[in-house]
Scaffold this motif. Structure first.
Motif, PDB file in Angstrom:
ATOM      1  N   LYS A   1      53.397 -30.115  28.318  1.00  0.00           N
ATOM      2  CA  LYS A   1      53.660 -30.850  26.934  1.00  0.00           C
ATOM      3  C   LYS A   1      54.773 -31.035  26.192  1.00  0.00           C
ATOM      4  CE  LYS A   1      50.790 -32.767  23.670  1.00  0.00           C
ATOM      5  NZ  LYS A   1      51.928 -33.867  22.434  1.00  0.00           N
TER       6      LYS A   1
ATOM      7  N   VAL B   1      44.043 -18.138  33.653  1.00  0.00           N
ATOM      8  CA  VAL B   1      43.210 -19.615  33.241  1.00  0.00           C
ATOM      9  C   VAL B   1      44.690 -19.122  31.622  1.00  0.00           C
ATOM     10  CG1 VAL B   1      41.249 -20.120  31.580  1.00  0.00           C
ATOM     11  CG2 VAL B   1      40.947 -19.221  33.860  1.00  0.00           C
ATOM     12  N   LEU B   2      44.064 -18.080  31.328  1.00  0.00           N
ATOM     13  CA  LEU B   2      45.940 -18.159  29.987  1.00  0.00           C
ATOM     14  C   LEU B   2      47.088 -18.706  30.578  1.00  0.00           C
ATOM     15  CD1 LEU B   2      44.632 -14.634  28.992  1.00  0.00           C
ATOM     16  CD2 LEU B   2      43.731 -16.915  27.391  1.00  0.00           C
ATOM     17  N   GLU B   3      47.154 -18.040  31.444  1.00  0.00           N
ATOM     18  CA  GLU B   3      48.546 -18.641  32.170  1.00  0.00           C
ATOM     19  C   GLU B   3      48.634 -20.262  32.518  1.00  0.00           C
ATOM     20  OE1 GLU B   3      51.422 -16.416  31.938  1.00  0.00           O
ATOM     21  OE2 GLU B   3      50.787 -15.311  30.595  1.00  0.00           O
ATOM     22  N   LEU B   4      47.667 -20.724  32.784  1.00  0.00           N
ATOM     23  CA  LEU B   4      47.765 -22.215  32.963  1.00  0.00           C
ATOM     24  C   LEU B   4      47.405 -22.626  31.504  1.00  0.00           C
ATOM     25  CD1 LEU B   4      47.436 -24.460  35.069  1.00  0.00           C
ATOM     26  CD2 LEU B   4      45.290 -24.430  34.771  1.00  0.00           C
ATOM     27  N   GLU B   5      46.777 -22.087  30.626  1.00  0.00           N
ATOM     28  CA  GLU B   5      46.958 -23.207  29.737  1.00  0.00           C
ATOM     29  C   GLU B   5      48.184 -23.320  29.227  1.00  0.00           C
ATOM     30  OE1 GLU B   5      46.018 -25.485  26.983  1.00  0.00           O
ATOM     31  OE2 GLU B   5      44.191 -24.821  28.782  1.00  0.00           O
ATOM     32  N   LYS B   6      49.318 -21.886  28.992  1.00  0.00           N
ATOM     33  CA  LYS B   6      50.605 -21.827  28.641  1.00  0.00           C
ATOM     34  C   LYS B   6      50.941 -22.700  29.039  1.00  0.00           C
ATOM     35  CE  LYS B   6      50.472 -16.688  27.232  1.00  0.00           C
ATOM     36  NZ  LYS B   6      51.364 -15.691  27.441  1.00  0.00           N
TER      37      LYS B   6
ATOM     38  N   ARG C   1      50.516 -25.917  30.492  1.00  0.00           N
ATOM     39  CA  ARG C   1      50.122 -26.933  30.227  1.00  0.00           C
ATOM     40  C   ARG C   1      50.658 -27.208  28.813  1.00  0.00           C
ATOM     41  NH1 ARG C   1      43.761 -26.860  32.312  1.00  0.00           N
ATOM     42  NH2 ARG C   1      44.235 -27.706  34.587  1.00  0.00           N
ATOM     43  N   LYS C   2      50.459 -26.149  27.878  1.00  0.00           N
ATOM     44  CA  LYS C   2      51.254 -26.334  26.262  1.00  0.00           C
ATOM     45  C   LYS C   2      52.883 -26.925  26.614  1.00  0.00           C
ATOM     46  CE  LYS C   2      47.616 -24.290  23.643  1.00  0.00           C
ATOM     47  NZ  LYS C   2      47.756 -23.172  22.922  1.00  0.00           N
TER      48      LYS C   2
END
Length: 144
Positions: free
Chosen positions: A85, A74-79, A81-82
């Motif tokens: 972007k 989940v943390l890596e997915l958020e990274k 996504r950022k």
């Protein structure tokens, strides 16, 4: 679980050598849980737990490990996504700068001085706005 099912089947039909064969292939955590389960005499005691998997002694290390991996994912997915972007923002700015360069090229071909001045103002405005946006964008991690 299929290994335990085979062990249990061999235990029920009293195939000691086969049940030992399966027992030796259990993980240390599973062996400990099966030992505790066997102490409850599950073949004769109706109050015994249905399987060692329901006992508190059964270590669910694989479940805990999976939860840790999921949290990390989940943390890596958020990274990711950022980063995606940020990459999109940089590509967008490249298109904006390219538009300004295109208008700059059109200025040199425009015979009308008034139109050239208007295009120059538009080009400068686009460049200033794009540069202001570029300044506030995060620096890619491989450059910092």
């Amino acid at each position: 679980m299929p290994l335990f099912n085979r062990y249990y089947d061999a235990l029920i039909v009293d195939e000691q050598s086969l049940s030992n064969f399966y027992y030796e292939r259990f993980s240390p955590e599973m062996r400990a849980a099966v030992d505790m389960w066997l102490q409850t005499d599950p073949l004769k005691n109706p109050d015994a737990p249905a399987s060692p998997f329901t006992m508190k002694e059964y270590s669910k290390t694989h479940v805990l490990l999976a939860q840790q991996f999921e949290e990390k994912a989940v943390l890596e997915l958020e990274k990711a996504r950022k980063a995606n972007k940020n990459a999109s923002d940089y590509v967008f700015l490249s298109v904006i700068y390219s538009s300004a360069l295109f208008l700059d090229g059109v200025i040199s071909r425009t015979p009308n001085k008034k139109a050239s001045q208007i295009l120059l103002c538009i080009t400068v405005t686009i460049t200033v706005i794009a540069t202001a946006i570029l300044i506030v964008l995060p620096i890619p991690s491989y450059l910092s």
